[in-house]
Design a protein around this motif. Structure first.
Motif, mmCIF file in Angstrom:
data_model
loop_
_atom_site.group_PDB
_atom_site.id
_atom_site.type_symbol
_atom_site.label_atom_id
_atom_site.label_comp_id
_atom_site.label_asym_id
_atom_site.label_seq_id
_atom_site.Cartn_x
_atom_site.Cartn_y
_atom_site.Cartn_z
ATOM 1 N N LYS A 75 -46.397 1.760 34.891
ATOM 2 C CA LYS A 75 -46.868 3.265 34.569
ATOM 3 C C LYS A 75 -46.391 4.387 35.336
ATOM 4 N N MET A 76 -45.532 4.196 36.748
ATOM 5 C CA MET A 76 -44.226 4.878 37.516
ATOM 6 C C MET A 76 -43.385 5.546 35.902
ATOM 7 N N SER A 77 -43.097 4.748 34.747
ATOM 8 C CA SER A 77 -42.228 5.228 34.009
ATOM 9 C C SER A 77 -42.414 6.025 33.201
ATOM 10 N N GLU A 78 -43.974 6.125 32.747
ATOM 11 C CA GLU A 78 -45.168 6.699 31.876
ATOM 12 C C GLU A 78 -44.873 8.013 32.284
ATOM 13 N N GLY A 79 -45.315 8.356 33.716
ATOM 14 C CA GLY A 79 -45.929 8.787 34.482
ATOM 15 C C GLY A 79 -44.291 9.893 34.155
ATOM 16 N N LEU A 80 -43.381 9.587 34.698
ATOM 17 C CA LEU A 80 -42.671 10.221 35.048
ATOM 18 C C LEU A 80 -41.688 11.012 33.535
#
Length: 345
Positions: A239-244
């Motif tokens: 989820k951090m990767s998607e947001g980033l």
């Protein structure tokens, strides 16, 4: 399994957009990849979407399911009370031999629960794991678990490594996938007790190219092929990767279009933006397979579009044709003694 025409049960009612994107995505997958799709859901709604499409070259059937799962419902309640929900019906089709796998972009907790308790686990598998593909500087990396198991023992992580290896070999074509364990340092001995014990098990695994620990910054370099972690950490990573990725796209666009030559900057960056968007687009990969089940289950993103549904079903077809489940089961059983040894500690 090579040459077998896969039969994929598709949860037509799942996802934010339901049949309006699932049905066209499934029909495209059938036509382009020689698959037979079972569209599981409310028959009138499915038929209404089919009427809008060209069905030439597609192979499909409708399997009626009268109930729909809502996102605010608990997986345990869905299992007990919603016997005719589309995800339950789809999983029973796999269990009873009517389909090789199920694809759903609906309630992920329900998909995992129905997969585990209706389809069942492969012999020797302690806990199925959700695996996802992330883009890197070179080629995709497999990360697992990304949410099915938030609390894990070392032998669970060990089995995740074995399953990730089989997935990377068959679905990505990696001959000797470089398997790593996500930790707070690359050196042996880094991490909590769970990671340290899992490290020792992975070192002893048969036919596994274990290269040691990886740090978070190593995931996107392309220098590892499989990253193993528990579901709590893995879900945060994804989820951090998607947001980033989304934030970077917006920030870059703003920077390149707010200078002295905004129009020129936008024109020069247009091609690069398109390539970057494709690289980080979740729909390119379709969904996350739940590895370790008796049959295939792929869990898609809730906001999946038709392209993502097509990609998920295509992945399922490859999984079936390659006989990945059989290979995965062989790998788990070949290392069963190490699992038993770890459980006894």
């Amino acid at each position: 399994m090579e040459g077998k025409r896969p039969i994929i049960a598709v949860d037509a009612m799942g996802g934010d957009f339901g049949p309006s994107v699932v049905v066209p995505g499934a029909i495209t997958a059938s036509r382009e990849n020689d698959l037979h799709v079972l569209l599981v859901g409310d028959t009138p709604r499915v038929e209404a979407e089919l009427e809008k499409l060209s069905l030439d070259g597609a192979s499909y059937e409708i399997v009626h399911a009268s109930d729909v799962v809502h996102m605010n419902e608990k997986p345990s309640d869905i299992l007990r009370r919603k016997k005719d929900a589309s995800i339950q019906v789809a999983c029973r089709l796999v269990r009873d031999g009517g389909a090789d796998g199920v694809v759903s972009a609906g309630h992920s907790g329900a998909a995992v629960a129905c997969g585990m308790f209706i389809m069942g686990r492969l012999p020797g598998v302690e806990r199925p794991a959700l695996a996802t593909l992330l883009p890197t500087e070179k080629k995709p990396v497999v990360v697992l678990d990304v949410g099915a198991n938030v609390d894990c023992r070392p032998y669970h992580l060990f089995q995740f490594g074995l399953m990730g290896d089989a997935f990377a070999r068959d679905l990505l074509g990696y001959e000797a996938p470089r398997v790593s364990l996500l930790s707070i340092g690359e050196e042996e001995g880094k991490g909590n007790s769970q990671v340290k014990e899992a490290y020792e098990l992975l070192k002893m695994a048969q036919n596994l190219n274990f290269i040691g620990n990886a740090e978070g910054r190593d995931i996107f370099t392309g220098d590892v092929d499989v990253v193993v972690c528990d579901g709590f950490v893995g879900n945060v990573v994804v989820k951090m990767s998607e947001g980033l990725a989304s934030s970077l796209t917006r920030m870059l666009r703003k920077l390149l279009t707010s200078g002295l030559l905004p129009t020129l900057g936008a024109l020069l960056a247009k091609s690069a933006f398109k390539k970057f968007a494709r690289k980080v687009d979740y729909s390119e990969y379709g969904g996350a397979p739940l590895l370790g089940l008796q049959g295939l289950a792929i869990v898609g993103h809730g906001r999946s579009n038709a392209k993502a549904i097509t990609a998920a079903i295509k992945m399922g077809g490859t999984f079936v044709r390659k006989g990945t489940n059989a290979r995965l089961a062989e790998t788990i059983l070949a290392n069963e003694e190490l699992t038993r040894f770890s459980k006894a500690l």
